[in-house]
Design a protein around this motif. Structure first.
Motif, PDB file in Angstrom:
ATOM      1  N   ILE A  85       1.009  -0.836   0.310  1.00  0.00           N
ATOM      2  CA  ILE A  85      -0.103  -0.065   0.063  1.00  0.00           C
ATOM      3  C   ILE A  85       0.857   1.333  -0.409  1.00  0.00           C
ATOM      4  N   LEU A  86       0.428   2.232  -0.670  1.00  0.00           N
ATOM      5  CA  LEU A  86       1.082   3.633  -1.247  1.00  0.00           C
ATOM      6  C   LEU A  86       0.136   4.540  -0.374  1.00  0.00           C
ATOM      7  N   PHE A  87       0.338   5.690   1.058  1.00  0.00           N
ATOM      8  CA  PHE A  87      -0.017   6.487   1.154  1.00  0.00           C
ATOM      9  C   PHE A  87       0.590   7.570   0.526  1.00  0.00           C
ATOM     10  N   ASN A  88      -0.326   7.910  -0.604  1.00  0.00           N
ATOM     11  CA  ASN A  88       0.316   9.170  -1.164  1.00  0.00           C
ATOM     12  C   ASN A  88      -0.269  10.663  -0.568  1.00  0.00           C
ATOM     13  N   ASN A  89       0.342  10.641   0.506  1.00  0.00           N
ATOM     14  CA  ASN A  89      -0.518  11.882   1.988  1.00  0.00           C
ATOM     15  C   ASN A  89       0.089  13.314   2.028  1.00  0.00           C
ATOM     16  N   ALA A  90       1.282  13.345   1.531  1.00  0.00           N
ATOM     17  CA  ALA A  90       1.922  14.379   1.479  1.00  0.00           C
ATOM     18  C   ALA A  90       1.608  15.807   0.873  1.00  0.00           C
ATOM     19  N   GLY A  91       1.155  17.008   2.220  1.00  0.00           N
ATOM     20  CA  GLY A  91       0.261  18.034   0.749  1.00  0.00           C
ATOM     21  C   GLY A  91       0.735  19.314   1.972  1.00  0.00           C
ATOM     22  N   ILE A  92       0.616  20.500   1.263  1.00  0.00           N
ATOM     23  CA  ILE A  92       0.279  21.657   2.282  1.00  0.00           C
ATOM     24  C   ILE A  92      -0.761  22.402   2.095  1.00  0.00           C
ATOM     25  N   GLY A  93      -1.565  23.212   3.065  1.00  0.00           N
ATOM     26  CA  GLY A  93      -2.574  24.054   2.595  1.00  0.00           C
ATOM     27  C   GLY A  93      -2.323  25.110   1.243  1.00  0.00           C
ATOM     28  N   GLY A  94      -3.361  25.883   1.366  1.00  0.00           N
ATOM     29  CA  GLY A  94      -3.359  26.774   0.054  1.00  0.00           C
ATOM     30  C   GLY A  94      -4.665  27.745  -0.265  1.00  0.00           C
ATOM     31  N   THR A  95      -4.855  28.450   0.567  1.00  0.00           N
ATOM     32  CA  THR A  95      -5.753  29.308   1.203  1.00  0.00           C
ATOM     33  C   THR A  95      -6.003  30.637   1.153  1.00  0.00           C
ATOM     34  N   MET A  96      -5.914  31.406   0.381  1.00  0.00           N
ATOM     35  CA  MET A  96      -5.820  33.300   0.025  1.00  0.00           C
ATOM     36  C   MET A  96      -6.112  33.769  -0.890  1.00  0.00           C
ATOM     37  N   PRO A  97      -6.652  35.409  -0.039  1.00  0.00           N
ATOM     38  CA  PRO A  97      -6.734  35.568  -1.460  1.00  0.00           C
ATOM     39  C   PRO A  97      -5.769  35.858  -2.916  1.00  0.00           C
ATOM     40  N   TYR A 123       6.375   5.743  -9.712  1.00  0.00           N
ATOM     41  CA  TYR A 123       7.252   4.576  -9.326  1.00  0.00           C
ATOM     42  C   TYR A 123       6.771   3.160  -8.338  1.00  0.00           C
ATOM     43  N   ALA A 124       5.774   3.415  -8.159  1.00  0.00           N
ATOM     44  CA  ALA A 124       4.550   2.015  -7.614  1.00  0.00           C
ATOM     45  C   ALA A 124       4.257   1.275  -8.092  1.00  0.00           C
ATOM     46  N   VAL A 125       2.860   2.246  -9.304  1.00  0.00           N
ATOM     47  CA  VAL A 125       2.087   1.339 -10.104  1.00  0.00           C
ATOM     48  C   VAL A 125       3.476   0.401 -11.273  1.00  0.00           C
ATOM     49  N   PRO A 126       4.223   0.576 -11.753  1.00  0.00           N
ATOM     50  CA  PRO A 126       4.846  -0.302 -11.734  1.00  0.00           C
ATOM     51  C   PRO A 126       5.462  -2.008 -11.325  1.00  0.00           C
ATOM     52  N   LEU A 127       6.010  -1.396 -10.014  1.00  0.00           N
ATOM     53  CA  LEU A 127       6.434  -2.170  -9.071  1.00  0.00           C
ATOM     54  C   LEU A 127       5.132  -2.937  -8.826  1.00  0.00           C
ATOM     55  N   MET A 128       3.632  -2.750  -8.559  1.00  0.00           N
ATOM     56  CA  MET A 128       2.425  -3.354  -8.419  1.00  0.00           C
ATOM     57  C   MET A 128       1.968  -3.595  -9.243  1.00  0.00           C
ATOM     58  N   ARG A 129       1.729  -4.043 -10.444  1.00  0.00           N
ATOM     59  CA  ARG A 129       2.059  -4.593 -11.596  1.00  0.00           C
ATOM     60  C   ARG A 129       3.226  -5.762 -11.512  1.00  0.00           C
ATOM     61  N   LYS A 130       4.012  -5.555 -11.613  1.00  0.00           N
ATOM     62  CA  LYS A 130       5.043  -7.079 -11.456  1.00  0.00           C
ATOM     63  C   LYS A 130       4.639  -8.056 -10.403  1.00  0.00           C
ATOM     64  N   GLN A 131       4.306  -7.443  -9.663  1.00  0.00           N
ATOM     65  CA  GLN A 131       3.948  -7.870  -8.360  1.00  0.00           C
ATOM     66  C   GLN A 131       3.165  -8.881  -8.248  1.00  0.00           C
ATOM     67  N   GLY A 132       1.482  -8.541  -8.955  1.00  0.00           N
ATOM     68  CA  GLY A 132       0.768  -8.419  -9.555  1.00  0.00           C
ATOM     69  C   GLY A 132      -0.871  -8.488  -8.743  1.00  0.00           C
ATOM     70  N   GLY A 133      -0.479  -6.939  -8.070  1.00  0.00           N
ATOM     71  CA  GLY A 133      -1.499  -5.887  -7.040  1.00  0.00           C
ATOM     72  C   GLY A 133      -1.094  -5.099  -6.284  1.00  0.00           C
ATOM     73  N   GLY A 134      -1.796  -4.319  -5.300  1.00  0.00           N
ATOM     74  CA  GLY A 134      -1.003  -3.653  -4.729  1.00  0.00           C
ATOM     75  C   GLY A 134      -2.423  -2.461  -4.085  1.00  0.00           C
TER      76      GLY A 134
END
Length: 265
Positions: A85-97, A123-134
């Motif tokens: 499982i890959l959790f693409n979670n990193a992020g920052i906010g961006g609320t301003m005029p 980089y994760a999708v090709p690896l998961m394809r190769k291993q048969g899932g993810g």
């Protein structure tokens, strides 16, 4: 969730604080192997040490740097030969005029919120394809469903993340690769530190992560929370007249708040 996460190798970006840190905590409690990634080395080390778990690994990673994300994915996959499982979670906010938005700010938000996700997927999708899932879990936002005034840059980044997830979940479905897109509304995390306050309707990070992991264990394609915000977004999307009225009122309210409080709420 039962034993769904037991022994699964997981990568969590943005893992030194907020939703990412809580994801790591709960995944470790569920006996997963967790590679915690964050750009802040000191915060990441403290977070990892505070967990006190042998199955947690800290990897300093700037998600805007392709080579660093590649190294992160390869290291996790090398643990026992797969990445679950890959959790693409990193992020920052961006609320301003709009008048305060600079081109540098555009680049920073898109580099982290969008390119950080793209690098992980590349980089994760090709690896998961190769291993048969993810399983890929991308953190978008309620702002990825509803275009909200004073969040132009943030909405652009999170709408793109939502679109990527929606496309890929169909494209990869027959290859046993599941894609879940997460759409949180306000959650009590350090993302509100710059505003100096947390919105009254924000839910605890523990509650948010419990909702996320339950949805992931069920292999749901989308998780939108809390319930009140989900229903609001549905109404805004479904009724044009309601959307026009609500968004104009929200724009005016936020303008007043900026003028009187220096923040949007």
């Amino acid at each position: 969730m039962d034993n769904y996460f037991q022994d699964k190798v997981c990568v969590v970006t943005g893992a030194a604080s907020g939703i990412g840190l809580q994801l790591a905590k709960d995944l470790l409690a569920a006996r997963a192997v967790v590679f915690m990634a964050d750009v802040n080395a000191d915060n990441l080390a403290r977070a990892r040490d505070g967990l006190g778990r042998d199955n947690a690994y800290a990897v300093v990673t700037d998600v805007t740097k392709e080579e660093q994300v590649h190294a992160l994915i390869e290291r996790a996959a090398g643990h026992n030969g797969r990445l679950d499982i890959l959790f693409n979670n990193a992020g920052i906010g961006g609320t301003m005029p709009w008048e305060d938005v600079t081109l540098d700010f555009w680049r920073r938000v898109l580099d982290i919120n969008l390119w950080g996700v793209i690098h992980g997927l590349h980089y994760a999708v090709p690896l998961m394809r190769k291993q048969g899932g993810g399983h890929i879990v991308n953190t978008s936002s309620m702002a990825g469903l509803v275009n909200i005034p004073y969040q132009t840059v943030y909405c652009a980044s999170k709408t793109a993340v939502a679109a990527i997830g929606e496309c890929l979940r169909f494209e990869l479905a027959d290859e046993n690769i599941h894609v879940t897109t997460v759409y949180p509304a306000n959650v009590t995390t350090p993302i509100f530190a710059e505003a100096g306050a947390v919105p009254d309707d924000a839910i605890p990070v523990e509650e948010a992560v419990n909702i996320i992991l339950d949805a992931v264990s069920r292999q749901e394609s989308a998780v939108i929370f809390p319930e009140g915000s989900r229903l609001w977004a549905k109404s805004v999307q479904a009724v044009p007249e309601f959307r026009e009225k609500v968004m104009l009122e929200l724009a005016r309210e936020r303008r007043r708040n900026y003028q009187t409080k220096g923040r949007y709420f």
